[in-house]
Motif scaffolding. Structure first.
Motif, PDB file in Angstrom:
ATOM      1  N   VAL A  74      44.922  25.027  -3.305  1.00 55.22           N
ATOM      2  CA  VAL A  74      44.440  25.403  -1.865  1.00 55.22           C
ATOM      3  C   VAL A  74      45.442  24.287  -1.855  1.00 55.22           C
ATOM      4  CG1 VAL A  74      42.046  26.574  -2.105  1.00 55.22           C
ATOM      5  CG2 VAL A  74      42.062  23.629  -2.499  1.00 55.22           C
ATOM      6  N   TRP A  75      45.513  24.172  -0.272  1.00 52.23           N
ATOM      7  CA  TRP A  75      45.902  23.238   0.419  1.00 52.23           C
ATOM      8  C   TRP A  75      45.796  23.406   1.835  1.00 52.23           C
ATOM      9  CZ3 TRP A  75      48.960  19.323  -1.171  1.00 52.23           C
ATOM     10  CH2 TRP A  75      50.041  18.167   0.289  1.00 52.23           C
ATOM     11  N   PHE A  76      44.590  22.117   2.517  1.00 46.00           N
ATOM     12  CA  PHE A  76      44.221  21.903   3.642  1.00 46.00           C
ATOM     13  C   PHE A  76      43.736  20.327   3.981  1.00 46.00           C
ATOM     14  CE2 PHE A  76      40.737  22.686   0.997  1.00 46.00           C
ATOM     15  CZ  PHE A  76      39.557  22.836   2.000  1.00 46.00           C
ATOM     16  N   TRP A  77      43.871  20.318   5.317  1.00 44.50           N
ATOM     17  CA  TRP A  77      43.667  18.420   5.660  1.00 44.50           C
ATOM     18  C   TRP A  77      45.108  17.328   5.189  1.00 44.50           C
ATOM     19  CZ3 TRP A  77      38.173  17.403   5.108  1.00 44.50           C
ATOM     20  CH2 TRP A  77      36.837  18.618   5.658  1.00 44.50           C
ATOM     21  N   ASN A  78      46.004  18.409   4.597  1.00 44.06           N
ATOM     22  CA  ASN A  78      47.361  17.458   4.137  1.00 44.06           C
ATOM     23  C   ASN A  78      47.193  17.369   2.734  1.00 44.06           C
ATOM     24  OD1 ASN A  78      48.964  17.615   6.374  1.00 44.06           O
ATOM     25  ND2 ASN A  78      48.030  16.319   7.068  1.00 44.06           N
ATOM     26  N   GLY A  79      46.131  18.097   2.027  1.00 48.29           N
ATOM     27  CA  GLY A  79      46.167  17.165   0.803  1.00 48.29           C
ATOM     28  C   GLY A  79      45.253  18.418   0.034  1.00 48.29           C
ATOM     29  N   ARG A  80      45.549  18.564  -1.441  1.00 48.06           N
ATOM     30  CA  ARG A  80      44.717  19.520  -2.330  1.00 48.06           C
ATOM     31  C   ARG A  80      43.624  18.888  -3.003  1.00 48.06           C
ATOM     32  NH1 ARG A  80      48.484  19.671  -5.068  1.00 48.06           N
ATOM     33  NH2 ARG A  80      49.142  22.244  -4.033  1.00 48.06           N
ATOM     34  N   ARG A  81      43.667  17.471  -3.049  1.00 50.48           N
ATOM     35  CA  ARG A  81      42.278  17.269  -3.403  1.00 50.48           C
ATOM     36  C   ARG A  81      41.523  15.888  -2.772  1.00 50.48           C
ATOM     37  NH1 ARG A  81      43.124  19.489  -8.184  1.00 50.48           N
ATOM     38  NH2 ARG A  81      45.384  18.860  -9.431  1.00 50.48           N
ATOM     39  N   ARG A  82      42.434  16.235  -1.362  1.00 48.00           N
ATOM     40  CA  ARG A  82      41.753  15.410  -0.614  1.00 48.00           C
ATOM     41  C   ARG A  82      40.443  15.665   0.570  1.00 48.00           C
ATOM     42  NH1 ARG A  82      45.865  13.886   3.906  1.00 48.00           N
ATOM     43  NH2 ARG A  82      47.069  12.698   2.994  1.00 48.00           N
ATOM     44  N   PRO A  83      40.370  16.961   0.097  1.00 49.00           N
ATOM     45  CA  PRO A  83      39.236  17.297   1.106  1.00 49.00           C
ATOM     46  C   PRO A  83      37.957  16.691   0.552  1.00 49.00           C
ATOM     47  CG  PRO A  83      41.374  19.150   1.300  1.00 49.00           C
ATOM     48  CD  PRO A  83      41.679  17.839   0.354  1.00 49.00           C
ATOM     49  N   PHE A  84      38.046  17.403  -0.820  1.00 51.27           N
ATOM     50  CA  PHE A  84      36.480  17.322  -1.582  1.00 51.27           C
ATOM     51  C   PHE A  84      36.465  15.856  -2.170  1.00 51.27           C
ATOM     52  CE2 PHE A  84      39.458  21.307  -2.965  1.00 51.27           C
ATOM     53  CZ  PHE A  84      37.419  21.906  -2.728  1.00 51.27           C
ATOM     54  N   ILE A  85      37.561  14.943  -2.069  1.00 53.20           N
ATOM     55  CA  ILE A  85      36.892  13.309  -1.702  1.00 53.20           C
ATOM     56  C   ILE A  85      36.481  13.301  -0.596  1.00 53.20           C
ATOM     57  CG2 ILE A  85      38.065  11.316  -2.022  1.00 53.20           C
ATOM     58  CD1 ILE A  85      40.732  11.845  -3.101  1.00 53.20           C
ATOM     59  N   LEU A  86      37.056  13.777   0.958  1.00 54.61           N
ATOM     60  CA  LEU A  86      35.957  13.464   1.947  1.00 54.61           C
ATOM     61  C   LEU A  86      34.354  14.149   2.382  1.00 54.61           C
ATOM     62  CD1 LEU A  86      39.071  14.147   4.172  1.00 54.61           C
ATOM     63  CD2 LEU A  86      37.938  11.784   3.884  1.00 54.61           C
ATOM     64  N   ILE A  87      34.765  15.530   1.757  1.00 56.05           N
ATOM     65  CA  ILE A  87      33.010  15.953   1.770  1.00 56.05           C
ATOM     66  C   ILE A  87      31.694  15.296   1.014  1.00 56.05           C
ATOM     67  CG2 ILE A  87      32.029  18.581   1.097  1.00 56.05           C
ATOM     68  CD1 ILE A  87      34.338  19.121   2.208  1.00 56.05           C
ATOM     69  N   GLY A  88      32.502  15.234  -0.567  1.00 52.40           N
ATOM     70  CA  GLY A  88      31.624  14.781  -1.653  1.00 52.40           C
ATOM     71  C   GLY A  88      31.446  13.438  -1.248  1.00 52.40           C
ATOM     72  N   GLY A  89      32.092  12.106   0.053  1.00 50.95           N
ATOM     73  CA  GLY A  89      31.798  11.085  -0.079  1.00 50.95           C
ATOM     74  C   GLY A  89      30.228  11.016   1.367  1.00 50.95           C
ATOM     75  N   VAL A  90      30.883  12.114   1.664  1.00 50.82           N
ATOM     76  CA  VAL A  90      29.581  12.002   2.957  1.00 50.82           C
ATOM     77  C   VAL A  90      28.572  12.850   2.368  1.00 50.82           C
ATOM     78  CG1 VAL A  90      29.559  13.297   5.075  1.00 50.82           C
ATOM     79  CG2 VAL A  90      31.472  12.110   4.424  1.00 50.82           C
ATOM     80  N   LEU A  91      28.269  13.434   1.364  1.00 47.92           N
ATOM     81  CA  LEU A  91      26.972  13.884   1.007  1.00 47.92           C
ATOM     82  C   LEU A  91      27.189  12.556  -0.135  1.00 47.92           C
ATOM     83  CD1 LEU A  91      28.377  17.529  -0.068  1.00 47.92           C
ATOM     84  CD2 LEU A  91      26.273  16.910   1.735  1.00 47.92           C
ATOM     85  N   ALA A  92      27.673  12.206  -0.879  1.00 45.22           N
ATOM     86  CA  ALA A  92      26.898  11.278  -1.563  1.00 45.22           C
ATOM     87  C   ALA A  92      26.078  10.184  -0.980  1.00 45.22           C
ATOM     88  CB  ALA A  92      28.526  10.600  -2.853  1.00 45.22           C
ATOM     89  N   GLY A  93      26.467   9.601   0.216  1.00 44.65           N
ATOM     90  CA  GLY A  93      26.594   8.411   1.228  1.00 44.65           C
ATOM     91  C   GLY A  93      24.909   9.239   1.695  1.00 44.65           C
ATOM     92  N   MET A  94      24.575  10.031   2.058  1.00 46.75           N
ATOM     93  CA  MET A  94      23.715  10.728   2.761  1.00 46.75           C
ATOM     94  C   MET A  94      22.577  10.529   1.907  1.00 46.75           C
ATOM     95  SD  MET A  94      25.064  13.958   5.121  1.00 46.75           S
ATOM     96  CE  MET A  94      23.221  14.032   5.399  1.00 46.75           C
ATOM     97  N   MET A  95      22.992  11.065   0.257  1.00 50.46           N
ATOM     98  CA  MET A  95      21.641  11.342  -0.588  1.00 50.46           C
ATOM     99  C   MET A  95      21.357   9.784  -1.547  1.00 50.46           C
ATOM    100  SD  MET A  95      21.067  14.300  -1.348  1.00 50.46           S
ATOM    101  CE  MET A  95      21.019  14.659   0.742  1.00 50.46           C
ATOM    102  N   LEU A  96      21.943   8.856  -1.168  1.00 51.45           N
ATOM    103  CA  LEU A  96      21.944   7.528  -1.436  1.00 51.45           C
ATOM    104  C   LEU A  96      20.359   7.286  -0.538  1.00 51.45           C
ATOM    105  CD1 LEU A  96      24.748   6.074  -2.999  1.00 51.45           C
ATOM    106  CD2 LEU A  96      23.062   6.903  -4.343  1.00 51.45           C
TER     107      LEU A  96
END
Length: 469
Positions: A74-96
């Motif tokens: 895939v390719w969106f938000w100008n990245g292949r890995r970037r979107p998943f880093i952003l989504i996962g980071g937000v979820l991790a912060g909330m669960m902590l």
């Protein structure tokens, strides 16, 4: 593309490491605080703690592989890995943030049982970490050339991540786990949201595979993880027992799974690695086999060190127990922070990454036996934890570089997800199988005996992995 990325400057390697650092910090908080908070604040017993920890590996089995496959294509938000880093980071912060408030979450949902909510929070936390962990590691392979530069990428990843891990355990040891949890939530959000925008990803990955084999279905995935079949069979069986509530008094399933695992590992070790092919399937399988035994030992320590300390240091209260665990992992992480880039990388240039990693794993096996003998003393425990840090520093850095050069570069996300199965399947085994044994055995030194034997087996298998370029 920024100039620092074009030059592969040290500053770029540090920024490249920050997304993985965010997920590593979240994992450090989980390791330091999860078992402690479940036993002291919510009153769960050892077996229930093991069930909560089992939620994470289940998330990893699904999360890493699926995200890896998707991010390769895939390719969106100008990245292949970037979107998943952003989504996962937000979820991790909330669960902590939810971790110390499981009782509040439970009551607000109108639920009476804490165990189900604890499993849901742990599952979401670990799923979010896994959603991001695969892309944060794959992106390093995407933007670095094979060889020394890629080794540098992964060793700097561990050095930066490990330095923050030291900070995590220092906060836990000095100010307690609650401060650590809330600080961690804020840090994870910052490090997972900002750094990805300073990294330019290649829009097209090198297609070095045969178009004839474009399809990569379930059968191909299972064949690639053949050395892990024994772990997978037992995990499915044990999880089925837990869900159904069936109790057994025999260990035939454990014995059969052990025989299957050892048979497949021996078969893998004796096979000859292919050369000159985009995917060295046998070499990849050997890495999986060796790495899986490492994680049986490491995860056993992470999950059940609290039981060992309660048994060997009966006079300590809950607060002291939390601080001793935090200080132990602080020492472990301090060594792991500086060894990869400052020690392991220079030595690997001289004698090879596989050989360095094998020596480090062997030293970890010896150190676990020392904990069994001398772990009743806090000072001795901290000294031995420093020795364990040598092996830990290698486990979380060098195998990624070794593995990345045995697979197709265009499918790095997929293979990084499959590689993660050599972590999560053993983790699940520890939660479902080892946890049951530990809860029934009076002498909790069994925790580190299991760890020592597992690391010794891992070192033996690593001797049969062929050095790459």
């Amino acid at each position: 593309m920024l100039a620092m990325q074009q030059r592969l400057a040290r500053r770029f390697y540090m920024i490249l490491s920050l997304p993985a650092t965010a997920m590593g910090f979240a994992l450090s908080v989980q390791i330091s605080a999860l078992s402690w908070i479940l036993t002291t604040q919510y009153g769960l017993d050892i077996h229930e703690v093991g069930l909560v920890w089992a939620a994470g590996p289940i998330a990893g089995i699904l999360g890493q592989v699926i995200v890896g496959i998707i991010s390769d294509n895939v390719w969106f938000w100008n990245g292949r890995r970037r979107p998943f880093i952003l989504i996962g980071g937000v979820l991790a912060g909330m669960m902590l943030l939810a971790l110390p408030n499981i009782d509040i979450v439970s009551s607000s949902l109108g639920l009476s049982g804490l165990l189900g909510v604890a499993i849901a929070v742990a599952l979401t936390l670990d799923l979010s970490i896994n959603v991001s962990f695969n892309p944060t590691r794959s992106i390093i392979a995407d933007v670095t050339p094979e060889g020394e530069e890629r080794t540098k990428g992964y060793t700097w990843m561990q050095t930066v991540s490990g330095s923050f891990g030291v900070l995590a355990y220092a906060i836990g040891a000095v100010w307690g786990n609650y401060v650590l949890i809330y600080f961690g939530a804020a840090l994870v959000l910052v490090l997972s949201i900002i750094p990805p925008f300073f990294i330019t990803e290649p829009k097209s990955l090198t297609l070095d595979h045969n178009p004839k084999f474009e399809s990569f279905g379930l059968a191909a995935i299972l064949m690639n993880i053949k050395p892990l079949w024994g772990f997978l069979i037992y995990d499915i069986y044990a999880m089925g027992l837990q869900i159904s509530g069936i109790k057994t008094e025999h260990y035939w399933a454990e014995i059969i799974a052990a025989i299957v695992t050892l048979g497949l590992i021996i078969q893998t070790v004796l096979a000859k690695e292919q050369e000159g092919q985009p995917t060295n399937q046998t070499g990849f399988a050997k890495v999986l086999a060796a790495h899986s035994f490492s994680w049986v030992g490491v995860q056993t320590m992470f999950v059940f060190i609290f039981a060992f300390l309660q048994d060997k240091m009966p006079g300590i209260d809950d607060d002291q127990l939390g601080k001793i665990i935090a200080m132990s992992f602080l020492v472990l992480s301090a060594i792991a922070a500086f060894f990869p880039a400052l020690v392991l990388e220079p030595i690997a240039k001289r004698i090879g990454r596989v050989k360095v990693h094998t020596y480090c794993i062997a030293s970890m096996a010896v150190s676990y036996f020392l904990v069994v003998l001398f772990g009743e003393s806090k000072v001795a425990l901290y000294v031995i934890m420093a020795l364990l840090g040598i092996g830990w520093s290698s486990i979380i850095s060098l195998p990624f570089a070794i593995m990345s050069e045995k697979v197709e570069q265009s499918r790095m996300g997929l293979y990084m997800g499959l590689f993660n199965l050599s972590v999560v399947l053993p983790q699940l085994l520890v939660s479902l199988g080892v946890g049951l044994f530990v809860s029934k055995i009076a002498d909790k030194s069994l925790v580190f005996q299991i760890s020592a034997i597992s690391l010794a087996l891992s070192a033996i298998v690593w001797t049969q992995v062929k050095e790459g370029k």
